[in-house]
Design a protein around this motif. Structure first.
Motif, PDB file in Angstrom:
ATOM      1  N   ARG A  57       0.742  -1.140  -0.142  1.00 44.05           N
ATOM      2  CA  ARG A  57       0.118  -0.007   0.005  1.00 44.05           C
ATOM      3  C   ARG A  57       0.712   1.489   0.021  1.00 44.05           C
ATOM      4  O   ARG A  57       2.008   1.220   0.341  1.00 44.05           O
ATOM      5  N   LYS A  58       0.308   2.371  -0.513  1.00 42.69           N
ATOM      6  CA  LYS A  58       0.847   3.786  -0.480  1.00 42.69           C
ATOM      7  C   LYS A  58       0.325   4.614   1.060  1.00 42.69           C
ATOM      8  O   LYS A  58      -0.932   4.448   0.885  1.00 42.69           O
ATOM      9  N   GLU A  59       0.906   4.687   1.805  1.00 45.75           N
ATOM     10  CA  GLU A  59       0.718   5.294   3.067  1.00 45.75           C
ATOM     11  C   GLU A  59       1.529   6.454   3.299  1.00 45.75           C
ATOM     12  O   GLU A  59       2.647   7.013   2.560  1.00 45.75           O
ATOM     13  N   ALA A  60       1.215   7.092   4.526  1.00 46.82           N
ATOM     14  CA  ALA A  60       2.125   8.716   4.586  1.00 46.82           C
ATOM     15  C   ALA A  60       2.450   8.298   6.370  1.00 46.82           C
ATOM     16  O   ALA A  60       1.580   7.885   7.128  1.00 46.82           O
ATOM     17  N   SER A  61       3.571   8.364   6.823  1.00 49.04           N
ATOM     18  CA  SER A  61       4.038   8.459   7.737  1.00 49.04           C
ATOM     19  C   SER A  61       3.785   9.903   8.639  1.00 49.04           C
ATOM     20  O   SER A  61       4.127  10.701   8.187  1.00 49.04           O
ATOM     21  N   HIS A  62       3.255   9.833   9.768  1.00 47.53           N
ATOM     22  CA  HIS A  62       2.861  11.008  10.331  1.00 47.53           C
ATOM     23  C   HIS A  62       2.094  12.129   9.676  1.00 47.53           C
ATOM     24  O   HIS A  62       2.056  13.180   9.828  1.00 47.53           O
ATOM     25  N   PHE A  63       1.235  11.494   8.759  1.00 42.81           N
ATOM     26  CA  PHE A  63       0.444  12.133   7.821  1.00 42.81           C
ATOM     27  C   PHE A  63       1.053  13.002   6.924  1.00 42.81           C
ATOM     28  O   PHE A  63       0.382  13.973   6.315  1.00 42.81           O
ATOM     29  N   ILE A  64       2.146  12.935   6.683  1.00 41.21           N
ATOM     30  CA  ILE A  64       2.890  14.074   6.115  1.00 41.21           C
ATOM     31  C   ILE A  64       3.910  13.240   4.937  1.00 41.21           C
ATOM     32  O   ILE A  64       3.949  13.478   3.786  1.00 41.21           O
ATOM     33  N   PHE A  65       4.576  12.426   5.542  1.00 39.71           N
ATOM     34  CA  PHE A  65       5.721  11.833   4.751  1.00 39.71           C
ATOM     35  C   PHE A  65       5.250  10.610   3.907  1.00 39.71           C
ATOM     36  O   PHE A  65       4.839   9.873   4.440  1.00 39.71           O
ATOM     37  N   SER A  66       5.390  10.589   2.739  1.00 39.06           N
ATOM     38  CA  SER A  66       4.963   9.613   1.985  1.00 39.06           C
ATOM     39  C   SER A  66       5.702   8.240   1.974  1.00 39.06           C
ATOM     40  O   SER A  66       7.018   8.316   2.108  1.00 39.06           O
ATOM     41  N   TRP A  79       7.769  -0.590   6.756  1.00 35.53           N
ATOM     42  CA  TRP A  79       7.788   0.815   6.301  1.00 35.53           C
ATOM     43  C   TRP A  79       8.858   1.237   5.307  1.00 35.53           C
ATOM     44  O   TRP A  79       9.963   1.193   6.184  1.00 35.53           O
ATOM     45  N   PHE A  80       8.542   1.772   4.239  1.00 36.29           N
ATOM     46  CA  PHE A  80       9.905   2.300   3.460  1.00 36.29           C
ATOM     47  C   PHE A  80       9.533   3.670   3.038  1.00 36.29           C
ATOM     48  O   PHE A  80       8.382   3.907   2.347  1.00 36.29           O
ATOM     49  N   GLY A  81      10.358   4.813   3.276  1.00 38.76           N
ATOM     50  CA  GLY A  81      10.016   6.074   2.865  1.00 38.76           C
ATOM     51  C   GLY A  81      11.246   6.786   2.289  1.00 38.76           C
ATOM     52  O   GLY A  81      12.360   6.056   2.024  1.00 38.76           O
ATOM     53  N   SER A  82      11.237   8.030   1.891  1.00 36.83           N
ATOM     54  CA  SER A  82      12.007   8.739   1.214  1.00 36.83           C
ATOM     55  C   SER A  82      12.487   8.090   0.052  1.00 36.83           C
ATOM     56  O   SER A  82      13.959   8.018  -0.453  1.00 36.83           O
ATOM     57  N   LEU A  83      11.692   7.397  -0.766  1.00 38.25           N
ATOM     58  CA  LEU A  83      11.833   6.836  -2.002  1.00 38.25           C
ATOM     59  C   LEU A  83      12.202   7.307  -3.270  1.00 38.25           C
ATOM     60  O   LEU A  83      11.293   8.623  -3.288  1.00 38.25           O
ATOM     61  N   ARG A  84      13.290   7.225  -3.679  1.00 43.73           N
ATOM     62  CA  ARG A  84      13.758   8.002  -5.045  1.00 43.73           C
ATOM     63  C   ARG A  84      13.787   6.811  -6.078  1.00 43.73           C
ATOM     64  O   ARG A  84      14.185   5.801  -6.139  1.00 43.73           O
ATOM     65  N   PRO A  85      13.271   7.197  -7.451  1.00 41.24           N
ATOM     66  CA  PRO A  85      12.967   8.631  -7.626  1.00 41.24           C
ATOM     67  C   PRO A  85      11.531   9.322  -7.291  1.00 41.24           C
ATOM     68  O   PRO A  85      11.532  10.525  -6.990  1.00 41.24           O
ATOM     69  N   SER A  86      10.405   8.401  -7.027  1.00 46.57           N
ATOM     70  CA  SER A  86       9.280   8.524  -6.599  1.00 46.57           C
ATOM     71  C   SER A  86       8.585   7.561  -5.851  1.00 46.57           C
ATOM     72  O   SER A  86       8.940   6.448  -6.275  1.00 46.57           O
ATOM     73  N   ARG A  87       7.683   7.632  -5.144  1.00 50.51           N
ATOM     74  CA  ARG A  87       7.158   6.460  -4.544  1.00 50.51           C
ATOM     75  C   ARG A  87       6.119   6.005  -5.566  1.00 50.51           C
ATOM     76  O   ARG A  87       6.058   4.469  -5.337  1.00 50.51           O
ATOM     77  N   ASN A  88       5.574   6.671  -6.416  1.00 53.76           N
ATOM     78  CA  ASN A  88       4.623   6.150  -7.453  1.00 53.76           C
ATOM     79  C   ASN A  88       5.410   5.097  -8.363  1.00 53.76           C
ATOM     80  O   ASN A  88       4.894   4.029  -8.673  1.00 53.76           O
ATOM     81  N   ALA A  89       6.446   5.740  -8.608  1.00 60.91           N
ATOM     82  CA  ALA A  89       7.546   4.759  -9.528  1.00 60.91           C
ATOM     83  C   ALA A  89       7.790   3.276  -9.029  1.00 60.91           C
ATOM     84  O   ALA A  89       7.680   2.388  -9.489  1.00 60.91           O
ATOM     85  N   VAL A  90       8.201   3.439  -7.698  1.00 63.11           N
ATOM     86  CA  VAL A  90       8.909   2.246  -6.966  1.00 63.11           C
ATOM     87  C   VAL A  90       7.556   1.251  -6.679  1.00 63.11           C
ATOM     88  O   VAL A  90       7.512   0.109  -6.776  1.00 63.11           O
ATOM     89  N   PHE A  91       6.220   1.811  -6.221  1.00 64.56           N
ATOM     90  CA  PHE A  91       5.255   1.084  -6.041  1.00 64.56           C
ATOM     91  C   PHE A  91       4.796   0.428  -7.203  1.00 64.56           C
ATOM     92  O   PHE A  91       4.420  -0.926  -7.285  1.00 64.56           O
TER      93      PHE A  91
END
Length: 420
Positions: A57-66, A79-91
């Protein structure tokens, strides 16, 4: 061994629930697993099989960080955050491989995981790959035969039209008082379609000549904008569709400039233009290893393979059958074969070598499978030979018909010039 191939890796951070902190590192996607490695110590914190994933799933940690969350069996959440190049691409990429693994046959995951390969399994794999390659070639050859039959029908219709033109010119050339001019008209003979002899075991392609269709992740120019879609291989070229089956671009066989294979799961397709930007797409798919051999056949002069394949093909020790087999299937098996042959002499290992010599190379089941595959290969080869002979005769007939039509057109042009 193929299970250790890294399909894609992204810089990101992993949340350690026990220490309540984010750890920077790299998330790697393998054919059957996800792995997270820390940047500082290079320690593998997460290694979970794709088959054990329940939900992504795509979620947000602390309602801010994707972020992306991966729910594993046993309700363990990563939980995996600060994904580059973008969260949508990785997902999109991870979800594609996860879905394809779930939709694959039950034994497919076992084939990817490395396991000892016997000589019989190696020979069966080589023969099965040769059978698939010959079946694909037979399909393309069958479609080519249908095109030749269509050309022959058009030439026959053209010959009938030229016959009508001859009667018209004869009537125009005859004097007005000539009483037999109306008898020159005859009803043109209806051209009956010739029955084309189809090859046994080959399926028709349909109107567009579709060879294969695979689900894929499509990106154009940048890695930020990736989206699910579909790659379609045609006899006449390639097509890129989005998830709604909307055609994004069609690469004609003559216009396509190059296909670059980056890995067994990723290729890029490019078409150059003068005066405007090139059209280039990057395609990632879990089914790509099944499609790249087809691309090798269809676009042998335009496909660019990785250095591993070039090294494998340039090796003098490899046989012609191994060279025709794709490197991403052949390399692990060849490496395994080399490992088995390089056994040191003497002692206990010499006894193991003697035991291997005493054991039969092929089991009874493997012998039966090889017999069935060889029987199918023989039938396909005979059908291919018959179809090639028929197409040679058709090409001879087409050449003669084109020559006749050219002479007749030149003759009619001279007659029309005399009338004017």
């Amino acid at each position: 061994m193929s299970g250790d191939v890294c399909i894609y890796s992204w810089p990101c951070s992993y949340y350690l629930d026990l220490e309540k902190r984010w750890v920077p590192g790299k998330l790697s996607l393998l054919p059957c697993s996800l792995k997270f490695t820390t940047d500082i110590a290079g320690e593998v914190l997460v290694g979970l099989p794709l088959s054990s994933i329940v939900e992504i799933r795509k979620e947000a940690s602390h309602f801010i960080f994707s972020a992306i969350t991966v729910l594993e069996k046993g309700h363990l959440k990563h939980w995996f955050g600060s994904l580059r190049p973008s969260r949508n691409a990785v997902f999109n990429i991870i979800e594609h491989f996860w879905r394809e693994l779930l939709l694959s046959p039950p034994g497919a995951a076992a084939e990817v995981t490395p396991s000892p390969i016997t000589r019989g399994q190696e020979l069966t794999g080589l023969m099965a790959s040769s059978q698939r390659r010959l079946e694909d070639t037979a399909k393309v050859l069958h479609h080519q035969g249908e095109q030749l039959d269509s050309v022959m029908k058009d030439l026959e219709k053209m010959d009938s039209d030229l016959d009508v033109a001859d009667r018209l010119l004869t009537e125009l050339e005859s004097p007005s008082w000539w009483p037999f001019s109306s008898k020159l008209w005859k009803t043109p003979v209806e051209v009956k379609p010739r029955e084309s002899t189809s090859m046994a075991g080959s399926e028709p392609f349909g109107k567009e000549g579709v060879v294969a269709k695979i689900p894929a992740i499509i990106s154009q120019r940048t890695e930020f904008h990736v989206k699910p879609g579909r790659l379609t291989i045609l006899v006449s070229g390639l097509e890129i569709h989005d998830s709604s089956s909307l055609l994004l671009h069609r690469f004609e066989r003559e216009d396509l400039d190059d296909i670059k294979v980056h890995s067994p799961y990723e290729i890029s397709i490019r078409q150059r233009f003068i005066g405007r930007p090139d059209v280039a797409y990057r395609v990632i798919s879990a089914k790509m290893p099944e499609v790249i051999p087809l691309l090798e056949v269809q676009f042998s002069k335009k496909i660019e393979l990785p250095q591993e394949a070039s090294v494998l093909r340039s090796t003098g020790a490899s046989s012609s059958t191994e060279r025709s087999w794709s490197f991403w299937h052949a390399a692990p098996r060849l490496r395994g074969c080399t490992t088995q042959r390089e056994l040191p002499e003497g002692g206990q290992e010499g006894g193991q070598l003697q035991l291997q010599r005493d054991q039969p190379l092929l089991s009874e089941r493997e012998t039966q499978e090889l017999t069935q595959i060889l029987t199918k290969l023989k039938g396909l080869a005979l059908d291919t030979e018959t179809e090639l002979e028929r197409q040679d005769e058709a090409l001879g007939g087409i050449t003669a018909a084109v020559d006749r039509a050219t002479l007749t057109v030149d003759k009619h042009n001279r007659r029309m010039k005399r009338l004017t």
